[in-house]
Each structure stands twice: as structure tokens, then as C-alpha cells.
Design a protein around this motif. Sequence first.
Motif, short mmCIF file in Angstrom:
data_model
loop_
_atom_site.label_atom_id
_atom_site.label_comp_id
_atom_site.label_asym_id
_atom_site.label_seq_id
_atom_site.Cartn_x
_atom_site.Cartn_y
_atom_site.Cartn_z
N LEU A 161 58.40 41.50 43.14
CA LEU A 161 58.18 42.08 44.47
C LEU A 161 57.15 41.23 45.19
N PRO A 162 57.27 41.09 46.51
CA PRO A 162 56.41 40.13 47.22
C PRO A 162 54.97 40.57 47.42
N ALA A 163 54.71 41.88 47.43
CA ALA A 163 53.36 42.38 47.70
C ALA A 163 53.23 43.79 47.16
N GLY A 164 52.01 44.25 47.03
CA GLY A 164 51.80 45.59 46.51
C GLY A 164 50.46 46.16 46.95
N GLY A 165 50.35 47.48 46.86
CA GLY A 165 49.12 48.17 47.22
C GLY A 165 48.35 48.60 45.98
N GLY A 166 47.04 48.49 46.05
CA GLY A 166 46.20 48.92 44.94
C GLY A 166 44.81 49.26 45.45
N VAL A 167 43.86 49.36 44.53
CA VAL A 167 42.45 49.61 44.87
C VAL A 167 41.60 48.68 44.02
N PRO A 168 40.37 48.38 44.46
CA PRO A 168 39.55 47.43 43.70
C PRO A 168 39.33 47.82 42.24
N ARG A 169 39.10 49.11 41.97
CA ARG A 169 38.78 49.50 40.59
C ARG A 169 39.92 49.21 39.64
N THR A 170 41.15 49.61 39.98
CA THR A 170 42.27 49.38 39.07
C THR A 170 42.65 47.90 39.03
N PHE A 171 42.45 47.21 40.14
CA PHE A 171 42.73 45.76 40.16
C PHE A 171 41.80 45.04 39.20
N ARG A 172 40.50 45.34 39.25
CA ARG A 172 39.53 44.68 38.38
C ARG A 172 39.74 45.03 36.92
N ALA A 173 40.35 46.19 36.67
CA ALA A 173 40.55 46.63 35.29
C ALA A 173 41.75 45.97 34.63
N MET A 174 42.59 45.28 35.39
CA MET A 174 43.76 44.63 34.82
C MET A 174 43.35 43.40 34.00
N PRO A 175 44.16 43.02 33.01
CA PRO A 175 43.86 41.81 32.23
C PRO A 175 43.84 40.57 33.11
N ASP A 176 43.06 39.59 32.70
CA ASP A 176 42.94 38.36 33.47
C ASP A 176 44.28 37.66 33.66
N GLU A 177 45.16 37.76 32.65
CA GLU A 177 46.44 37.07 32.78
C GLU A 177 47.29 37.63 33.92
N ILE A 178 46.98 38.88 34.34
CA ILE A 178 47.67 39.45 35.49
C ILE A 178 46.93 39.10 36.78
N THR A 179 45.63 39.37 36.84
CA THR A 179 44.89 39.14 38.08
C THR A 179 44.81 37.66 38.45
N ASP A 180 44.87 36.78 37.44
CA ASP A 180 44.87 35.35 37.74
C ASP A 180 46.10 34.92 38.54
N GLN A 181 47.14 35.74 38.46
CA GLN A 181 48.38 35.44 39.19
C GLN A 181 48.42 36.07 40.58
N LEU A 182 47.34 36.77 40.95
CA LEU A 182 47.35 37.55 42.18
C LEU A 182 46.24 37.11 43.15
N ARG A 183 46.43 37.48 44.40
CA ARG A 183 45.45 37.21 45.44
C ARG A 183 45.37 38.41 46.37
N ILE A 184 44.15 38.80 46.76
CA ILE A 184 43.98 39.91 47.70
C ILE A 184 44.25 39.39 49.10
N LEU A 185 45.26 39.98 49.74
CA LEU A 185 45.65 39.58 51.09
C LEU A 185 44.86 40.34 52.15
N HIS A 186 44.57 41.63 51.87
CA HIS A 186 43.94 42.47 52.90
C HIS A 186 43.22 43.64 52.24
N GLU A 187 42.12 44.07 52.86
CA GLU A 187 41.39 45.27 52.44
C GLU A 187 41.25 46.19 53.64
N THR A 188 41.45 47.50 53.40
CA THR A 188 41.33 48.49 54.47
C THR A 188 39.87 48.87 54.67
#
Length: 258
Positions: A161-188
Motif C-alpha cells: 500500500l502506498p501510504a498509511g496512518g499511525g501515531v508516533p508511539r506505535t511507529f517508534r515501537a516497531m522493529p527497526d527493520e520495518i521503520t527503516d523502510q518508512l518515512r514520515i510524510l506528514h504530522e497533524t
Amino acid sequence: MAAAEGERKDLTFGVVPQVSPARLAAAWVPFIQRLGAETGFVIRLRTAKTVAIFEERLGQGLYDIAYMNPYTFTVSNEHPGYRALARQKNKRIRGLIIVRHDSAFKTLDDLAGHTVAFSTGGAFAATLLNRAEFRRRGIDISAQFVGFQDSVYQLVAVGRLPAGGGVPRTFRAMPDEITDQLRILHETPDYTAHAIATHPRIGSDVRRALLQALLALDASVEGRQLLALNRFPGFEEAGDADWDDVRALNLDRILNQP
């Protein structure tokens, strides 16, 4: 503080299912066991397969104590009358839109006409705040609900999927092998965070004991370790009016969208 004579000793603690059941249990069972040890109550973790089922059970008053998102608190505060007890210290909540690290998307406008993954329709920051931001900017997207925020990050990381919604706490809690593949596009913008609240059948003595135990957690090394399981900084006493900023958003119109 031990439970006083005649007070109810068995309590259920409902937790909104933001992450997978295994991760939720790992973070919350030790935390709730500590509250039980400090108060003298037998407190049992309860959750649900989905946020929708959790909210239905809240509406039925099935949880004595509950940890819930800000919008859900405003609803359950009206009926069946859950009362705010505590919230995280110095904590505000905001939504994130994430994309793959190598994505061509640079702004929210670039997502017009694309599919954005969300955990569930009623998740406050991860879904409602993000969808409200798209709506405010006049950006039409298609929402796809995938169950858990973990799944949102995983699906975007592997390019399904091209994009997704989350929150900082759950994003930071993900393993590095996942977050290393991601970039924060926008924060509300940010709002009052999740509530710990009690059902109106829970009396003032029980509430006082629970609050005392919650407020004391960050005063010891062991307590801070338990808080760290959920990336909580500590707790402070809360009142129902603390969520007036959320009430002012009138998020019902977002929930009524397809």
C-alpha cells in the motif's frame, strides 16, 4: 494502598486493541499486575479483537477501568458515563502519515486519488485526525482498514500500500527493520491523549487507590520500567473537561464517511 474492607476486589481493565494481541499483552499484563499489587485489587486485562468490538463493550459498561482513545472517551463519557481518572504526563497525541522511504510522495497532496491504509475506522489519531486533515485540505483518498497499526506499517514497508496512518508511539515501537523502510510524510496538530477512565459503578475510594498507584509509577525504577513497556512518561490526574479540545472537532462527520 490496600483495598479497604467492603470494597470490590475484582476489577476488569479494558485496553483498546491498537496493536497485535501478543504485543498488547506483553506491554499491559505486567503494568496491570503492578496496579493490582499496589491497590490490593485483582485486576484482569480485557481487550477485544477489534476497536469496534472494544467500543461496543465500553458502551455496554463491561469494563470497570478502561484505556481508550480521546474520541472514544468523549463518547463513553456521555454514555454509559465513564469518568476520567488519569492521562499521560505532558503528553499530546497526533497522527502520522507514513510512506516508504523511497516513495515519490513528498506532500499530502501527492496522495490524492491513492489508497491510504488505516488500522480501524474509529482509531482517533491514527485514523480520525489523519482523515480530518485530508478532508480539511480537500484531498480525496481511498481508505483501506487493515485491523492494527502494526499491519499498516508492515504493508507500507513492503510496498503493498502506498501510504498509511499511525501515531508516533506505535511507529517508534516497531522493529527497526520495518521503520527503516518508512518515512514520515506528514504530522497533524496535537490533541489531549488517551484516557484512563472508570465506569460510574466504581466508587471514589477505589478510584483514589487506582489514581494513587498510577501517579506513583514513575517514582521507582521498577515503575518506570513498566511505564516504558508502553512508552508512557508517567501519569497525572485527569478530569472530563480535559478532552474538550477533542469534542470541539465534531468527528462524527468523519466516522459517517465511507
